[in-house]
Write an enzyme that holds these catalytic residues in place. Structure first.
Site, PDB file in Angstrom:
ATOM      1  N   LYS A 114      30.832  34.585  38.415  1.00  0.00           N
ATOM      2  CA  LYS A 114      31.978  33.678  38.238  1.00  0.00           C
ATOM      3  C   LYS A 114      32.541  33.415  39.629  1.00  0.00           C
ATOM      4  CE  LYS A 114      36.369  32.458  37.073  1.00  0.00           C
ATOM      5  NZ  LYS A 114      36.693  31.951  38.439  1.00  0.00           N
ATOM      6  N   GLU A 119      37.153  46.214  43.358  1.00  0.00           N
ATOM      7  CA  GLU A 119      37.389  46.170  44.807  1.00  0.00           C
ATOM      8  C   GLU A 119      38.642  45.336  45.005  1.00  0.00           C
ATOM      9  OE1 GLU A 119      35.932  47.609  47.235  1.00  0.00           O
ATOM     10  OE2 GLU A 119      34.071  48.314  46.333  1.00  0.00           O
ATOM     11  N   LEU A 120      39.743  45.982  45.333  1.00  0.00           N
ATOM     12  CA  LEU A 120      41.009  45.252  45.370  1.00  0.00           C
ATOM     13  C   LEU A 120      41.528  45.125  46.803  1.00  0.00           C
ATOM     14  CD1 LEU A 120      42.496  46.941  42.195  1.00  0.00           C
ATOM     15  CD2 LEU A 120      40.964  44.990  42.368  1.00  0.00           C
ATOM     16  N   CYS A 154      40.216  41.569  53.009  1.00  0.00           N
ATOM     17  CA  CYS A 154      40.789  42.714  52.264  1.00  0.00           C
ATOM     18  C   CYS A 154      41.004  43.898  53.187  1.00  0.00           C
ATOM     19  CB  CYS A 154      39.872  43.078  51.110  1.00  0.00           C
ATOM     20  SG  CYS A 154      38.180  43.342  51.615  1.00  0.00           S
ATOM     21  N   GLU A 180      50.566  43.210  50.632  1.00  0.00           N
ATOM     22  CA  GLU A 180      49.396  42.510  51.175  1.00  0.00           C
ATOM     23  C   GLU A 180      49.702  41.016  51.251  1.00  0.00           C
ATOM     24  OE1 GLU A 180      45.881  41.773  48.812  1.00  0.00           O
ATOM     25  OE2 GLU A 180      44.580  42.302  50.488  1.00  0.00           O
TER      26      GLU A 180
END
Ligand code: NAD
Length: 494
Positions: free
Chosen positions: A178, A253-254, A287, A386
Protein backbone atom coordinates in the site's frame (compact mmCIF):
# COMPACT_ATOMS: atom_id res chain seq x y z
CA UNK A 1 -1.23 23.36 -18.58
CA UNK A 2 1.10 20.33 -18.69
CA UNK A 3 -0.60 16.99 -18.88
CA UNK A 4 -0.62 14.92 -15.71
CA UNK A 5 1.10 11.54 -15.63
CA UNK A 6 -1.58 8.88 -15.23
CA UNK A 7 -0.67 5.99 -12.93
CA UNK A 8 -2.39 2.63 -12.50
CA UNK A 9 -2.29 -0.03 -9.77
CA UNK A 10 -0.70 -3.45 -10.13
CA UNK A 11 -3.19 -6.19 -9.27
CA UNK A 12 -2.80 -9.82 -10.31
CA UNK A 13 -0.21 -8.89 -12.90
CA UNK A 14 -2.43 -6.27 -14.57
CA UNK A 15 -2.21 -2.49 -14.54
CA UNK A 16 -5.64 -1.21 -13.63
CA UNK A 17 -7.52 1.95 -12.70
CA UNK A 18 -9.81 1.93 -9.65
CA UNK A 19 -12.96 -0.12 -10.25
CA UNK A 20 -15.14 3.01 -10.01
CA UNK A 21 -12.64 5.13 -11.98
CA UNK A 22 -11.85 7.46 -9.06
CA UNK A 23 -8.40 8.97 -8.71
CA UNK A 24 -6.66 11.79 -6.88
CA UNK A 25 -3.87 14.16 -7.79
CA UNK A 26 -0.32 13.86 -6.54
CA UNK A 27 1.27 17.28 -5.98
CA UNK A 28 4.93 18.07 -6.43
CA UNK A 29 6.31 19.80 -3.31
CA UNK A 30 8.75 21.93 -5.33
CA UNK A 31 5.83 24.00 -6.67
CA UNK A 32 2.74 22.68 -4.90
CA UNK A 33 1.22 21.87 -8.31
CA UNK A 34 -0.40 18.57 -9.41
CA UNK A 35 1.80 16.42 -11.63
CA UNK A 36 0.22 12.92 -11.61
CA UNK A 37 -3.07 11.13 -11.01
CA UNK A 38 -3.23 8.11 -8.73
CA UNK A 39 -6.11 5.58 -8.50
CA UNK A 40 -8.19 5.58 -5.30
CA UNK A 41 -8.61 1.83 -4.74
CA UNK A 42 -12.10 0.61 -3.86
CA UNK A 43 -12.80 -2.13 -1.33
CA UNK A 44 -13.20 -4.54 -4.25
CA UNK A 45 -9.83 -3.55 -5.71
CA UNK A 46 -8.09 -4.25 -2.39
CA UNK A 47 -9.97 -7.52 -2.02
CA UNK A 48 -8.90 -8.56 -5.51
CA UNK A 49 -5.27 -7.74 -4.74
CA UNK A 50 -5.29 -9.79 -1.53
CA UNK A 51 -7.04 -12.73 -3.20
CA UNK A 52 -4.54 -12.64 -6.04
CA UNK A 53 -1.64 -12.70 -3.54
CA UNK A 54 -3.33 -15.55 -1.68
CA UNK A 55 -3.76 -17.54 -4.88
CA UNK A 56 -0.11 -17.02 -5.88
CA UNK A 57 0.96 -18.10 -2.40
CA UNK A 58 -1.22 -21.14 -1.90
CA UNK A 59 -1.55 -22.79 -5.32
CA UNK A 60 0.12 -20.48 -7.79
CA UNK A 61 3.70 -20.35 -9.07
CA UNK A 62 5.21 -18.87 -5.91
CA UNK A 63 4.09 -21.89 -3.90
CA UNK A 64 6.12 -24.08 -6.26
CA UNK A 65 9.22 -21.91 -6.64
CA UNK A 66 12.19 -23.28 -4.68
CA UNK A 67 14.04 -20.91 -2.33
CA UNK A 68 16.94 -20.82 -4.81
CA UNK A 69 14.56 -19.81 -7.62
CA UNK A 70 13.08 -17.07 -5.42
CA UNK A 71 16.61 -15.83 -4.84
CA UNK A 72 17.15 -15.69 -8.61
CA UNK A 73 14.06 -13.52 -9.11
CA UNK A 74 15.25 -11.14 -6.39
CA UNK A 75 18.70 -10.92 -7.96
CA UNK A 76 17.14 -10.01 -11.31
CA UNK A 77 15.04 -7.36 -9.59
CA UNK A 78 18.16 -5.96 -7.93
CA UNK A 79 19.96 -5.75 -11.29
CA UNK A 80 17.03 -3.81 -12.76
CA UNK A 81 16.89 -1.45 -9.79
CA UNK A 82 20.57 -0.64 -10.09
CA UNK A 83 20.13 -0.05 -13.84
CA UNK A 84 17.05 2.16 -13.49
CA UNK A 85 18.11 4.12 -10.39
CA UNK A 86 18.26 7.45 -12.26
CA UNK A 87 14.65 7.22 -13.56
CA UNK A 88 13.29 5.89 -10.27
CA UNK A 89 15.13 8.55 -8.28
CA UNK A 90 13.75 11.29 -10.56
CA UNK A 91 10.14 10.18 -10.06
CA UNK A 92 10.61 9.91 -6.29
CA UNK A 93 12.21 13.36 -6.22
CA UNK A 94 9.36 14.97 -8.18
CA UNK A 95 6.76 13.24 -6.03
CA UNK A 96 8.28 13.77 -2.55
CA UNK A 97 10.53 16.82 -2.95
CA UNK A 98 13.53 14.81 -1.79
CA UNK A 99 16.72 15.75 -3.59
CA UNK A 100 17.41 13.84 -6.79
CA UNK A 101 21.03 13.31 -5.79
CA UNK A 102 19.77 11.48 -2.69
CA UNK A 103 16.89 9.53 -4.29
CA UNK A 104 18.99 8.30 -7.23
CA UNK A 105 21.75 7.17 -4.87
CA UNK A 106 19.18 5.54 -2.61
CA UNK A 107 17.51 3.71 -5.52
CA UNK A 108 20.91 2.30 -6.47
CA UNK A 109 21.78 1.28 -2.92
CA UNK A 110 18.36 -0.34 -2.48
CA UNK A 111 19.49 -2.93 -5.03
CA UNK A 112 21.93 -4.14 -2.35
CA UNK A 113 19.00 -5.05 -0.09
CA UNK A 114 17.56 -7.28 -2.80
CA UNK A 115 20.97 -8.87 -3.48
CA UNK A 116 21.32 -9.52 0.23
CA UNK A 117 17.90 -11.17 0.57
CA UNK A 118 18.41 -13.08 -2.69
CA UNK A 119 21.41 -14.69 -0.97
CA UNK A 120 19.42 -15.36 2.21
CA UNK A 121 16.52 -17.10 0.44
CA UNK A 122 17.98 -20.62 0.53
CA UNK A 123 19.68 -20.28 3.91
CA UNK A 124 16.56 -20.33 6.08
CA UNK A 125 16.16 -23.59 7.91
CA UNK A 126 14.58 -25.22 10.92
CA UNK A 127 16.17 -27.20 13.78
CA UNK A 128 16.22 -30.73 15.09
CA UNK A 129 15.37 -31.15 18.77
CA UNK A 130 17.32 -33.30 21.25
CA UNK A 131 13.92 -34.49 22.43
CA UNK A 132 13.33 -35.97 25.90
CA UNK A 133 11.48 -39.04 24.56
CA UNK A 134 12.85 -42.22 23.06
CA UNK A 135 11.86 -43.29 19.54
CA UNK A 136 10.90 -39.79 18.52
CA UNK A 137 12.48 -37.65 15.86
CA UNK A 138 11.38 -34.03 16.20
CA UNK A 139 12.30 -31.17 13.96
CA UNK A 140 11.01 -27.79 12.80
CA UNK A 141 10.54 -26.47 9.31
CA UNK A 142 10.37 -22.71 8.69
CA UNK A 143 7.36 -21.94 6.52
CA UNK A 144 6.30 -18.64 4.97
CA UNK A 145 3.29 -16.94 6.55
CA UNK A 146 1.16 -16.21 3.48
CA UNK A 147 -0.07 -12.80 2.33
CA UNK A 148 1.88 -9.87 3.75
CA UNK A 149 0.30 -6.40 3.82
CA UNK A 150 3.09 -3.83 3.63
CA UNK A 151 1.96 -0.27 4.42
CA UNK A 152 4.44 2.57 4.06
CA UNK A 153 4.62 6.36 4.50
CA UNK A 154 5.75 8.77 1.82
CA UNK A 155 9.25 9.68 2.87
CA UNK A 156 11.24 6.71 1.53
CA UNK A 157 8.90 4.61 -0.58
CA UNK A 158 11.54 2.56 -2.35
CA UNK A 159 13.76 1.99 0.65
CA UNK A 160 10.80 0.90 2.77
CA UNK A 161 9.56 -1.38 0.02
CA UNK A 162 12.98 -3.05 -0.11
CA UNK A 163 13.26 -3.74 3.61
CA UNK A 164 9.78 -5.22 3.64
CA UNK A 165 9.42 -7.21 0.44
CA UNK A 166 13.07 -8.34 0.25
CA UNK A 167 12.79 -10.69 3.26
CA UNK A 168 9.06 -11.38 2.70
CA UNK A 169 9.55 -12.69 -0.86
CA UNK A 170 12.81 -14.46 -0.06
CA UNK A 171 10.96 -16.40 2.66
CA UNK A 172 8.22 -17.42 0.19
CA UNK A 173 5.41 -15.01 1.08
CA UNK A 174 3.40 -12.93 -1.35
CA UNK A 175 2.73 -9.24 -0.83
CA UNK A 176 0.19 -6.46 -1.22
CA UNK A 177 1.94 -3.11 -0.98
CA UNK A 178 0.00 0.00 0.00
CA UNK A 179 1.66 3.19 -1.23
CA UNK A 180 1.31 6.47 0.64
CA UNK A 181 -1.37 8.80 -0.71
CA UNK A 182 1.21 11.61 -0.54
CA UNK A 183 3.70 9.93 -2.85
CA UNK A 184 2.70 6.75 -4.67
CA UNK A 185 4.46 7.18 -8.01
CA UNK A 186 7.89 5.73 -7.20
CA UNK A 187 6.32 2.55 -5.89
CA UNK A 188 4.24 2.16 -9.03
CA UNK A 189 7.36 2.66 -11.15
CA UNK A 190 9.02 -0.04 -9.04
CA UNK A 191 6.04 -2.29 -9.89
CA UNK A 192 7.13 -2.15 -13.55
CA UNK A 193 10.44 -3.73 -12.53
CA UNK A 194 8.59 -6.52 -10.72
CA UNK A 195 6.98 -7.33 -14.05
CA UNK A 196 10.24 -6.99 -15.97
CA UNK A 197 12.03 -9.30 -13.54
CA UNK A 198 9.48 -11.98 -14.46
CA UNK A 199 8.10 -12.29 -10.93
CA UNK A 200 4.81 -14.15 -11.49
CA UNK A 201 1.45 -12.29 -11.38
CA UNK A 202 -0.05 -11.92 -7.91
CA UNK A 203 3.25 -12.31 -6.03
CA UNK A 204 3.54 -8.54 -5.63
CA UNK A 205 0.44 -6.35 -5.91
CA UNK A 206 0.42 -2.58 -5.42
CA UNK A 207 -2.67 -0.69 -4.31
CA UNK A 208 -2.98 3.07 -3.92
CA UNK A 209 -5.38 5.28 -2.02
CA UNK A 210 -5.94 6.84 1.36
CA UNK A 211 -5.45 5.26 4.78
CA UNK A 212 -9.17 4.77 5.04
CA UNK A 213 -10.58 2.91 3.14
CA UNK A 214 -7.58 1.44 1.26
CA UNK A 215 -5.15 0.83 4.17
CA UNK A 216 -7.88 -0.14 6.61
CA UNK A 217 -9.45 -2.73 4.29
CA UNK A 218 -6.07 -4.19 3.42
CA UNK A 219 -4.81 -4.56 6.99
CA UNK A 220 -8.08 -6.02 8.29
CA UNK A 221 -8.53 -8.44 5.37
CA UNK A 222 -9.11 -12.02 6.61
CA UNK A 223 -6.53 -13.50 4.21
CA UNK A 224 -3.69 -11.26 5.44
CA UNK A 225 -1.30 -13.11 7.76
CA UNK A 226 1.31 -10.45 8.45
CA UNK A 227 1.26 -6.64 8.53
CA UNK A 228 4.49 -4.77 8.12
CA UNK A 229 3.82 -1.12 8.89
CA UNK A 230 5.96 1.99 8.78
CA UNK A 231 4.41 5.32 9.67
CA UNK A 232 3.19 7.46 12.53
CA UNK A 233 2.06 6.32 16.00
CA UNK A 234 -1.62 7.26 15.57
CA UNK A 235 -1.90 5.14 12.44
CA UNK A 236 -0.06 2.34 14.25
CA UNK A 237 -2.92 2.29 16.76
CA UNK A 238 -5.39 1.78 13.89
CA UNK A 239 -3.21 -0.98 12.45
CA UNK A 240 -3.30 -2.87 15.75
CA UNK A 241 -7.09 -2.44 15.85
CA UNK A 242 -7.38 -3.66 12.25
CA UNK A 243 -5.31 -6.75 13.02
CA UNK A 244 -8.01 -7.85 15.47
CA UNK A 245 -9.97 -8.86 12.36
CA UNK A 246 -7.35 -11.30 11.05
CA UNK A 247 -4.93 -11.87 13.98
CA UNK A 248 -2.12 -11.05 11.57
CA UNK A 249 1.36 -10.75 13.06
CA UNK A 250 2.35 -7.08 13.15
CA UNK A 251 5.63 -5.19 13.03
CA UNK A 252 5.72 -1.43 13.57
CA UNK A 253 8.45 0.98 12.49
CA UNK A 254 7.36 4.30 13.92
CA UNK A 255 8.76 7.74 14.41
CA UNK A 256 11.54 9.03 16.58
CA UNK A 257 13.01 12.03 18.35
CA UNK A 258 16.58 10.90 18.36
CA UNK A 259 19.16 12.42 20.72
CA UNK A 260 22.52 13.49 19.31
CA UNK A 261 25.01 13.80 22.18
CA UNK A 262 28.31 15.63 21.79
CA UNK A 263 30.97 15.42 24.54
CA UNK A 264 33.75 17.97 24.95
CA UNK A 265 36.37 15.44 23.76
CA UNK A 266 34.64 14.91 20.38
CA UNK A 267 36.13 15.85 17.02
CA UNK A 268 34.05 19.01 16.68
CA UNK A 269 34.20 19.31 12.92
CA UNK A 270 33.03 15.74 12.51
CA UNK A 271 30.28 16.19 15.13
CA UNK A 272 28.99 19.38 13.48
CA UNK A 273 28.92 17.65 10.09
CA UNK A 274 27.15 14.66 11.67
CA UNK A 275 24.55 16.85 13.32
CA UNK A 276 23.90 18.87 10.15
CA UNK A 277 23.46 15.61 8.18
CA UNK A 278 21.36 14.14 10.98
CA UNK A 279 18.79 16.92 11.10
CA UNK A 280 18.91 18.76 7.78
CA UNK A 281 19.47 15.73 5.50
CA UNK A 282 16.19 14.97 3.63
CA UNK A 283 14.94 18.28 5.13
CA UNK A 284 14.62 16.51 8.48
CA UNK A 285 11.95 14.18 7.09
CA UNK A 286 13.63 11.09 8.32
CA UNK A 287 12.45 8.80 11.11
CA UNK A 288 16.02 8.74 12.48
CA UNK A 289 16.57 12.51 12.27
CA UNK A 290 18.91 13.59 15.07
CA UNK A 291 16.44 16.23 16.16
CA UNK A 292 17.48 16.63 19.83
CA UNK A 293 21.02 17.97 20.16
CA UNK A 294 22.72 17.69 23.58
CA UNK A 295 25.99 19.61 23.92
CA UNK A 296 28.45 19.45 26.80
CA UNK A 297 28.43 22.99 28.21
CA UNK A 298 32.18 23.62 27.75
CA UNK A 299 31.99 23.28 23.96
CA UNK A 300 28.39 24.39 23.36
CA UNK A 301 29.08 27.99 22.22
CA UNK A 302 31.84 26.97 19.82
CA UNK A 303 29.73 24.11 18.43
CA UNK A 304 26.62 26.24 17.91
CA UNK A 305 28.62 28.97 16.17
CA UNK A 306 29.91 26.41 13.64
CA UNK A 307 26.50 24.76 13.27
CA UNK A 308 24.69 28.05 12.63
CA UNK A 309 27.35 29.00 10.08
CA UNK A 310 26.73 25.73 8.19
CA UNK A 311 22.96 26.14 8.42
CA UNK A 312 23.20 29.66 6.95
CA UNK A 313 25.06 28.33 3.93
CA UNK A 314 22.70 25.47 3.10
CA UNK A 315 21.44 25.88 -0.46
CA UNK A 316 17.64 25.46 -0.38
CA UNK A 317 15.82 24.96 -3.67
CA UNK A 318 14.68 22.76 -6.54
CA UNK A 319 15.24 19.12 -5.52
CA UNK A 320 16.10 18.18 -9.11
CA UNK A 321 19.14 20.51 -9.17
CA UNK A 322 22.45 18.95 -8.18
CA UNK A 323 23.54 22.15 -6.41
CA UNK A 324 20.56 21.99 -4.01
CA UNK A 325 21.35 20.86 -0.48
CA UNK A 326 17.87 21.00 1.05
CA UNK A 327 14.59 20.53 -0.78
CA UNK A 328 11.01 21.29 0.26
CA UNK A 329 8.83 19.47 2.75
CA UNK A 330 6.52 16.81 1.35
CA UNK A 331 3.16 18.22 2.41
CA UNK A 332 1.70 21.64 3.25
CA UNK A 333 0.08 20.20 6.38
CA UNK A 334 3.55 19.46 7.71
CA UNK A 335 4.75 22.95 6.92
CA UNK A 336 1.81 24.46 8.83
CA UNK A 337 2.39 22.20 11.83
CA UNK A 338 6.10 23.00 11.97
CA UNK A 339 5.34 26.73 11.98
CA UNK A 340 2.98 26.31 14.93
CA UNK A 341 5.49 24.23 16.90
CA UNK A 342 8.42 26.57 16.24
CA UNK A 343 6.33 29.54 17.42
CA UNK A 344 5.26 27.64 20.50
CA UNK A 345 8.85 26.63 21.31
CA UNK A 346 9.74 30.33 21.41
CA UNK A 347 6.75 31.10 23.63
CA UNK A 348 8.10 28.43 26.00
CA UNK A 349 11.41 30.33 26.21
CA UNK A 350 13.32 28.78 23.30
CA UNK A 351 15.94 31.00 21.64
CA UNK A 352 15.87 30.92 17.84
CA UNK A 353 19.49 30.67 16.66
CA UNK A 354 18.70 30.28 12.97
CA UNK A 355 15.77 29.84 10.58
CA UNK A 356 12.20 29.69 11.85
CA UNK A 357 10.42 30.69 8.64
CA UNK A 358 9.68 29.90 5.00
CA UNK A 359 12.30 31.32 2.62
CA UNK A 360 10.86 34.32 0.78
CA UNK A 361 12.41 33.63 -2.65
CA UNK A 362 11.11 30.16 -3.50
CA UNK A 363 7.61 30.77 -4.83
CA UNK A 364 4.79 28.42 -4.01
CA UNK A 365 6.95 25.40 -3.05
CA UNK A 366 6.73 23.97 0.46
CA UNK A 367 10.12 25.10 1.74
CA UNK A 368 11.25 25.82 5.31
CA UNK A 369 14.58 27.15 6.51
CA UNK A 370 16.96 24.96 8.50
CA UNK A 371 16.01 25.91 12.04
CA UNK A 372 17.96 25.72 15.31
CA UNK A 373 16.31 26.49 18.66
CA UNK A 374 18.14 26.48 21.97
CA UNK A 375 15.52 25.32 24.44
CA UNK A 376 15.01 26.61 27.91
CA UNK A 377 14.26 23.24 29.40
CA UNK A 378 14.05 19.50 28.66
CA UNK A 379 10.30 19.69 29.44
CA UNK A 380 9.63 22.01 26.47
CA UNK A 381 7.12 20.49 24.06
CA UNK A 382 9.42 20.61 21.05
CA UNK A 383 12.00 18.40 22.79
CA UNK A 384 9.81 15.30 22.57
CA UNK A 385 7.53 16.07 19.62
CA UNK A 386 8.49 14.53 16.29
CA UNK A 387 8.23 17.38 13.75
CA UNK A 388 9.53 15.50 10.71
CA UNK A 389 11.15 18.65 9.40
CA UNK A 390 14.43 20.62 9.52
CA UNK A 391 14.07 21.76 13.13
CA UNK A 392 16.69 21.08 15.78
CA UNK A 393 16.19 21.55 19.51
CA UNK A 394 19.37 22.15 21.54
CA UNK A 395 20.08 21.67 25.24
CA UNK A 396 23.34 21.84 27.23
CA UNK A 397 24.52 19.26 29.78
CA UNK A 398 27.32 19.09 32.32
CA UNK A 399 27.88 15.39 33.07
CA UNK A 400 27.65 12.07 31.25
CA UNK A 401 24.87 11.03 33.61
CA UNK A 402 22.85 14.13 32.80
CA UNK A 403 23.27 13.51 29.04
CA UNK A 404 22.04 9.92 29.40
CA UNK A 405 19.05 10.98 31.51
CA UNK A 406 18.04 13.63 28.98
CA UNK A 407 18.50 11.22 26.06
CA UNK A 408 16.23 8.65 27.74
CA UNK A 409 13.62 11.17 28.84
CA UNK A 410 11.39 10.54 25.81
CA UNK A 411 8.54 8.36 24.65
CA UNK A 412 10.57 7.45 21.56
CA UNK A 413 13.52 5.10 21.12
CA UNK A 414 14.50 4.74 17.49
CA UNK A 415 18.09 6.00 17.20
CA UNK A 416 20.80 8.05 18.93
CA UNK A 417 24.17 9.58 18.08
CA UNK A 418 27.16 9.79 20.43
CA UNK A 419 30.25 11.83 19.58
CA UNK A 420 33.34 11.35 21.75
CA UNK A 421 36.95 10.25 21.21
CA UNK A 422 36.82 8.32 24.46
CA UNK A 423 35.94 4.76 23.41
CA UNK A 424 34.98 3.57 26.89
CA UNK A 425 32.66 6.52 27.43
CA UNK A 426 31.06 6.09 23.98
CA UNK A 427 30.35 2.46 24.75
CA UNK A 428 28.97 3.27 28.22
CA UNK A 429 26.59 5.80 26.71
CA UNK A 430 25.66 3.48 23.82
CA UNK A 431 24.72 0.80 26.36
CA UNK A 432 22.75 3.20 28.56
CA UNK A 433 20.64 4.91 25.90
CA UNK A 434 17.32 3.15 25.26
CA UNK A 435 17.13 3.15 21.46
CA UNK A 436 17.26 0.52 18.72
CA UNK A 437 20.18 2.01 16.76
CA UNK A 438 23.16 3.87 18.27
CA UNK A 439 25.65 5.56 15.98
CA UNK A 440 29.03 6.40 17.54
CA UNK A 441 31.02 9.14 15.76
CA UNK A 442 28.78 8.72 12.71
CA UNK A 443 25.11 9.16 11.88
CA UNK A 444 22.30 8.01 9.57
CA UNK A 445 24.13 5.02 8.07
CA UNK A 446 22.13 1.92 7.20
CA UNK A 447 22.90 -1.40 5.57
CA UNK A 448 20.97 -4.51 4.52
CA UNK A 449 23.18 -6.46 6.92
CA UNK A 450 22.40 -4.44 10.07
CA UNK A 451 19.10 -4.70 11.96
CA UNK A 452 16.94 -1.58 12.11
CA UNK A 453 14.07 -0.79 14.47
CA UNK A 454 12.99 0.95 17.62
CA UNK A 455 12.38 0.68 21.34
CA UNK A 456 9.40 2.09 23.27
CA UNK A 457 7.05 4.31 21.20
CA UNK A 458 9.22 3.83 18.11
CA UNK A 459 7.65 0.43 17.51
CA UNK A 460 8.58 -3.24 17.54
CA UNK A 461 9.99 -5.78 15.12
CA UNK A 462 13.20 -5.38 13.15
CA UNK A 463 13.92 -4.78 9.47
CA UNK A 464 17.15 -5.54 7.58
CA UNK A 465 19.63 -8.16 8.69
CA UNK A 466 19.29 -11.91 8.47
CA UNK A 467 16.81 -12.18 11.35
CA UNK A 468 14.21 -10.21 9.35
CA UNK A 469 13.70 -13.15 7.00
CA UNK A 470 12.82 -15.40 9.97
CA UNK A 471 10.20 -12.84 10.99
CA UNK A 472 8.41 -13.64 7.73
CA UNK A 473 8.28 -17.35 8.55
CA UNK A 474 6.89 -19.49 11.35
CA UNK A 475 8.11 -22.81 12.63
CA UNK A 476 6.17 -25.98 12.03
CA UNK A 477 7.10 -28.73 14.50
CA UNK A 478 7.06 -32.25 13.11
CA UNK A 479 7.03 -35.30 15.42
CA UNK A 480 7.91 -38.67 13.89
CA UNK A 481 7.58 -41.86 15.88
CA UNK A 482 10.44 -44.12 14.75
CA UNK A 483 9.41 -47.11 16.86
CA UNK A 484 8.23 -50.38 15.29
CA UNK A 485 5.88 -50.82 18.25
CA UNK A 486 2.22 -49.81 17.92
CA UNK A 487 1.07 -46.86 20.04
CA UNK A 488 0.07 -47.98 23.51
CA UNK A 489 -3.43 -47.81 24.90
CA UNK A 490 -3.85 -44.19 26.10
CA UNK A 491 -5.69 -45.30 29.25
CA UNK A 492 -2.87 -47.48 30.58
CA UNK A 493 -0.03 -45.06 31.28
CA UNK A 494 3.45 -46.65 31.32
P1 NAD B 1 1.11 7.86 8.38
O1 NAD B 1 1.09 7.03 9.61
O2 NAD B 1 0.15 8.98 8.27
O3 NAD B 1 0.83 6.95 7.08
C1 NAD B 1 1.56 5.78 6.81
C2 NAD B 1 0.73 4.86 5.92
O4 NAD B 1 -0.38 4.37 6.67
C3 NAD B 1 0.15 5.54 4.67
O5 NAD B 1 0.27 4.68 3.57
C4 NAD B 1 -1.31 5.73 5.05
O6 NAD B 1 -2.18 5.79 3.96
C5 NAD B 1 -1.57 4.49 5.88
N1 NAD B 1 -2.74 4.57 6.77
C6 NAD B 1 -3.29 5.68 7.32
N2 NAD B 1 -4.38 5.35 8.06
C7 NAD B 1 -4.51 4.00 7.99
C8 NAD B 1 -5.43 3.05 8.54
N3 NAD B 1 -6.45 3.43 9.31
N4 NAD B 1 -5.24 1.74 8.27
C9 NAD B 1 -4.22 1.33 7.49
N5 NAD B 1 -3.33 2.18 6.92
C10 NAD B 1 -3.46 3.51 7.17
O7 NAD B 1 2.62 8.35 8.22
P2 NAD B 1 3.20 9.53 7.32
O8 NAD B 1 2.77 10.82 7.89
O9 NAD B 1 2.94 9.25 5.88
O10 NAD B 1 4.77 9.31 7.58
C11 NAD B 1 5.48 9.88 8.59
C12 NAD B 1 5.70 8.95 9.77
O11 NAD B 1 6.37 7.75 9.39
C13 NAD B 1 6.62 9.59 10.81
O12 NAD B 1 6.14 9.39 12.11
C14 NAD B 1 7.94 8.86 10.60
O13 NAD B 1 8.81 8.92 11.68
C15 NAD B 1 7.47 7.50 10.28
N6 NAD B 1 8.54 6.73 9.63
C16 NAD B 1 9.18 5.74 10.33
C17 NAD B 1 10.22 5.03 9.74
C18 NAD B 1 10.93 3.90 10.47
O14 NAD B 1 11.53 3.08 9.80
N7 NAD B 1 10.91 3.83 11.78
C19 NAD B 1 10.62 5.33 8.44
C20 NAD B 1 9.97 6.35 7.77
C21 NAD B 1 8.94 7.04 8.38
Amino acid sequence: MTELAEYKMLIDGEWIAAEDGKSFNSLTPATGMPWATIPEATANDVDRAVKSAHQAFSVGPWSKATPTERGRYLRKLADLLAEKSEELGRVESIDTGKMLKETRWQAKYIAEFFYYYAGCADKVHGDTMPIDKSDMCVFTMREPLGVVAAVVPWNSQLFLVAVKIGPALAAGNTVVLKASEHASAAMLEFGKLIEEAGIPPGVVNIVTGHGDPCGRILTSHPLVQRISFTGGPDTAGHIIQNSKENFAEVSLELGGKSPFIVFDDADLESAVNGSVAGIFGASGQSCVAGSRLYLQDTIADKFLEAMVEQAKNIEIGDPLEDSTQMGPLATTAQLDRIEIEVDYAQEEGGKLLHGGKRPSNLGSGWYYEPTIIECADQSNRIVDTELFGPVLSVLRFRTEEEAINHANDTKHGLAAGVFSKNGARSLRVAKAVRAGIIWVNTYRVVSPIAEFGGFKGSGYGRESGFQAIYDYTRPKTIWVNTSEEPMSNPFTMR
